[in-house]
Scaffold this active site. Sequence first.
Site, PDB file in Angstrom:
ATOM      1  N   LYS A 180       8.255   0.565   5.440  1.00 45.30           N
ATOM      2  CA  LYS A 180       6.962   1.458   5.022  1.00 45.30           C
ATOM      3  C   LYS A 180       5.654   0.952   5.446  1.00 45.30           C
ATOM      4  O   LYS A 180       5.733  -0.365   5.653  1.00 45.30           O
ATOM      5  CB  LYS A 180       7.088   1.381   3.656  1.00 45.30           C
ATOM      6  CG  LYS A 180       5.969   2.024   2.943  1.00 45.30           C
ATOM      7  CD  LYS A 180       5.143   1.182   1.974  1.00 45.30           C
ATOM      8  CE  LYS A 180       4.574  -0.208   2.642  1.00 45.30           C
ATOM      9  NZ  LYS A 180       3.395  -0.929   1.769  1.00 45.30           N
ATOM     10  N   THR A 181       4.737   1.597   5.889  1.00 48.36           N
ATOM     11  CA  THR A 181       3.527   1.315   6.213  1.00 48.36           C
ATOM     12  C   THR A 181       2.717   2.416   6.626  1.00 48.36           C
ATOM     13  O   THR A 181       3.205   2.724   8.081  1.00 48.36           O
ATOM     14  CB  THR A 181       3.188  -0.015   6.733  1.00 48.36           C
ATOM     15  OG1 THR A 181       1.677  -0.204   6.620  1.00 48.36           O
ATOM     16  CG2 THR A 181       3.573  -0.341   8.061  1.00 48.36           C
ATOM     17  N   ASP A 241       0.162   2.015   8.473  1.00 42.43           N
ATOM     18  CA  ASP A 241      -0.617   1.028   9.406  1.00 42.43           C
ATOM     19  C   ASP A 241       0.273   1.064  10.700  1.00 42.43           C
ATOM     20  O   ASP A 241      -0.053   0.953  11.904  1.00 42.43           O
ATOM     21  CB  ASP A 241      -0.864  -0.228   9.384  1.00 42.43           C
ATOM     22  CG  ASP A 241      -1.920  -0.582   8.377  1.00 42.43           C
ATOM     23  OD1 ASP A 241      -2.420   0.677   7.506  1.00 42.43           O
ATOM     24  OD2 ASP A 241      -2.130  -1.631   7.786  1.00 42.43           O
ATOM     25  N   GLY A 265       0.846  -1.258  -0.044  1.00 42.79           N
ATOM     26  CA  GLY A 265       0.067  -0.087   0.019  1.00 42.79           C
ATOM     27  C   GLY A 265       1.030   1.282   0.114  1.00 42.79           C
ATOM     28  O   GLY A 265       1.830   1.261   0.673  1.00 42.79           O
ATOM     29  N   ARG A 270       1.287  -5.914  -4.959  1.00 41.47           N
ATOM     30  CA  ARG A 270       1.248  -6.641  -3.860  1.00 41.47           C
ATOM     31  C   ARG A 270       1.705  -8.105  -4.278  1.00 41.47           C
ATOM     32  O   ARG A 270       1.412  -8.861  -3.330  1.00 41.47           O
ATOM     33  CB  ARG A 270      -0.145  -6.644  -3.318  1.00 41.47           C
ATOM     34  CG  ARG A 270      -0.655  -5.290  -2.657  1.00 41.47           C
ATOM     35  CD  ARG A 270      -1.818  -5.551  -1.666  1.00 41.47           C
ATOM     36  NE  ARG A 270      -2.263  -4.347  -0.993  1.00 41.47           N
ATOM     37  CZ  ARG A 270      -1.582  -3.983   0.190  1.00 41.47           C
ATOM     38  NH1 ARG A 270      -0.783  -4.376   0.614  1.00 41.47           N
ATOM     39  NH2 ARG A 270      -2.250  -2.743   0.722  1.00 41.47           N
ATOM     40  N   ASP A 272       6.071  -7.957   5.926  1.00 43.40           N
ATOM     41  CA  ASP A 272       5.849  -9.234   5.046  1.00 43.40           C
ATOM     42  C   ASP A 272       7.123  -8.913   3.940  1.00 43.40           C
ATOM     43  O   ASP A 272       7.814  -9.744   3.631  1.00 43.40           O
ATOM     44  CB  ASP A 272       4.679  -9.288   4.215  1.00 43.40           C
ATOM     45  CG  ASP A 272       3.576 -10.179   5.036  1.00 43.40           C
ATOM     46  OD1 ASP A 272       4.067 -10.738   6.080  1.00 43.40           O
ATOM     47  OD2 ASP A 272       2.139 -10.247   4.621  1.00 43.40           O
TER      48      ASP A 272
HETATM   49  P1  FBP Z   1       0.554  -2.056   3.518  1.00 42.78           P
HETATM   50  O1  FBP Z   1       0.397  -2.778   4.908  1.00 42.78           O
HETATM   51  O2  FBP Z   1       0.953  -2.605   2.361  1.00 42.78           O
HETATM   52  O3  FBP Z   1       1.495  -0.761   3.916  1.00 42.78           O
HETATM   53  O4  FBP Z   1      -0.949  -1.410   3.471  1.00 42.78           O
HETATM   54  C1  FBP Z   1      -1.842  -1.066   4.523  1.00 42.78           C
HETATM   55  C2  FBP Z   1      -3.052  -0.602   3.880  1.00 42.78           C
HETATM   56  O5  FBP Z   1      -3.130   0.841   3.643  1.00 42.78           O
HETATM   57  C3  FBP Z   1      -4.044  -0.746   5.060  1.00 42.78           C
HETATM   58  O6  FBP Z   1      -4.087   0.301   5.895  1.00 42.78           O
HETATM   59  C4  FBP Z   1      -5.288  -1.239   4.330  1.00 42.78           C
HETATM   60  O7  FBP Z   1      -6.219  -2.037   4.860  1.00 42.78           O
HETATM   61  C5  FBP Z   1      -4.928  -1.776   2.945  1.00 42.78           C
HETATM   62  O8  FBP Z   1      -3.392  -1.311   2.669  1.00 42.78           O
HETATM   63  C6  FBP Z   1      -5.672  -1.498   1.735  1.00 42.78           C
HETATM   64  O9  FBP Z   1      -5.081  -2.023   0.655  1.00 42.78           O
HETATM   65  P2  FBP Z   1      -5.553  -1.882  -0.841  1.00 42.78           P
HETATM   66  O10 FBP Z   1      -4.602  -0.876  -1.340  1.00 42.78           O
HETATM   67  O11 FBP Z   1      -4.784  -3.001  -1.624  1.00 42.78           O
HETATM   68  O12 FBP Z   1      -6.786  -1.635  -0.868  1.00 42.78           O
END
Ligand code: FBP
Length: 553
Positions: free
Chosen positions: A202-203, A205, A81, A145, A176
Site C-alpha cells: 500500500k501507498t 506515493d 497513510g 503509524r 517500512d
Molecule cells: P504512507 O507512506 O504511509 O503510505 O504515507 C504517505 C503519505 O501519504 C505521504 O504522501 C505524505 O507525505 C504523508 O503520508 C503524510 O502523512 P500524515 O498522514 O501522517 O500527515
Amino acid sequence: MNISPLQKERLQYEPKLPGMLRHGISAICVKEGEETQSVANQDQIKALFPNTYGKKEITFEKGENTSAAKKQVVGVILSGGQAPGGHNVVTGLYDALKATNPDNVLYGFKNGPSGLLDDDYIEFTDEYIDQFRNTGGFDIIGSGRTKLETEEQFAVAAEVAKKHGITAIVIIGGDDSNTNAAVLAEYFAAHETGVQVIGCPKTIDGDLKNEDIECSFGFDTATKTYSEVIGNIERDANSAKKYWHFIKVMGRSASHVALECALETQPNICLISEEVEAKKMSLSEIADYIADSVCKRAANGMNFGVAIIPEGVVEFVPEFKTLIAEINELLAGAKADEFNALPTWEDKYAFIEKGLTPESMAVFAILPQTIQQQLFLERDPHGNVQVSLIESEKLFSALVKAKLDERKAAGTYNGKFSPLHHFFGYEGRCAFPSNFDADYCYSLGYNAFMLIQYGYNGYLSKISNLSKPADEWVAGGMPITKMMNMERRHGEDKPVIRKALVELDGKPFKYFEAHREAWAVETAYTYPGAIQYYGPSSVCDITTRTLALEKGE
Ligand code: FBP
C-alpha cells in the site's frame, strides 16, 4: 445511515478477480516456482532470516484446492497513510476467508499496529463489512503509524495472537510496514508460534514497487484525483490567462506522484526530486529553470502557467539539506532555549547568521521570511526541522518572483507574474477507489487469504500483469525477504525493502524528459477529467501512464 447515490451504487460493485481466482475457492491450487534470493546482501539477509529466507515464489492456478482444512482466525492491520482501496483489501480477505469456511473469523485491529499491541479490535460481520465495499478511506478500523519493530512488541503480539487463537496476521502497509512484517514473520517462525504473517503493498506515493510488485495500491486513484483537479486548473489558467499556478502534490520522498500527474496533464513545469539530486541543482538554478518558462511564455503573450512541485523536493536539494543539518545542530540541546528567548526576529536572525556557515547563510538569506521562520518554528519532538511542513510551492514561486524582478531590471522580461498556490495531498488519499484500485485491492486481500490457507509465512500478496484486463492478472506470492537489502538507517545496518525512487533512465521519466521542453513553452495541457466508475472500459478501467509506459505500452 445517510449515504450518497454514488456510494449506494459502489456498494453493489463486484470487484474483478484475476482469472485464476474466479473458479471458486475449491478450484484454486498452488504452483511453486523457484527458490528465491534477496536482491542484495544475500549472506547477511539469510543469517537474519534463517526461518523465512530463500522460500519459493508461488502462483495460484485453477485446480483442486489441496490446502489443509483448519479453522482460520485472522487479524488484519491497516498501517500508515490512507490509500484508496484499503477497504477492499479487507473485504477481499473476508470474502475468501468466509467462502473457505463460514466458521473462520476475521478480526480488525484498530488504529494501526498499536491496535495489535493494545489488543484493541473488532470482529467483522457481514453487516459491518458490507457498508465499506468499494469505498475510500481506512475508517473501517482506522490506521496509525506505530512501528512494529522491537522484540518486546513482537512478544506482546505473540501473546495477543495466542489469546485469540490467531493463526495469521495481514499487514497492509508501505515499505517500512512490510519490512517489519517480514521481521515479525521470522520472529513467529523462530518462536514456533504457528502464526503466519502476510503483507499487502500500500501507498499512494508509489514507492513500494520492484521487479515483483508492479505498483502499490492507491497510487492509481490518488494520481487520477490530483490529475483531474490539475487539469481543471490548467483549463482555468488557459481561460483566464492571468495566473501562474504552483501546485504541490504529495509524495513524502519519491516523485512518482508528480511525474504521473505530469504525464496525465502536460503542465509547463514539473520538478522531479530525483533529478534535482542527481544534477545537484541549487535553489537558484531551479528558480531560473522555472523563470525561463515564465519568460518564454510571457514573450508569446502567455502570462500564465502551471508548475507541479513534488512534496519532498527540498530534501533533494543538496545545499538545502546542508542548511537543515546546520539548523538542527544550531538548535541542539539548550541552544534552542537561548534562541527561543530572543525577543525579536531581528535578534533571532543575528543568532542564525552567527551560527551558520557562510554557504548555508547564503541559502538561508534568499528564502522568503515566512519560510525562514517556518524552519525555526515548526520542529518535531526531537527538535529537528520538519521539512515536510515547508510550503515548497510558495518557496519556489517567491524565488521565481525574485528572478523575474532581476530580469525585469535587466530589461530581459516584461511580463506579469501573479502566482497562486495549491497543495493536493489529503484530497486524494480517501477517494472512492477507481475500478483498477477496487479490483486490485480486492484481489490482494482475496489472494492474501489463499496464501494463509496454503500455510505461507513472510510473503507479500502479489498480483501482477496489471496493465492488462483483470482476467489476465496473475495471482501469487513472493517471500518478502526476496525484496530486501541492507541499508544504513539511523546509524545502523538494517535489512529493508528498498524504497523505489523515480528512475531517471526509466521509461516514464524518459517520456517526460522528451516532451517537457515543448510543454514549458507551449500550452499543451491535457484534461483527464474525473475518475469514471461506470461506462466504457476504455475510460473506466485504464491504469496509470506510469505503469503503461513501464510495460512498454
Ligand atoms: P504512507 O507512506 O504511509 O503510505 O504515507 C504517505 C503519505 O501519504 C505521504 O504522501 C505524505 O507525505 C504523508 O503520508 C503524510 O502523512 P500524515 O498522514 O501522517 O500527515
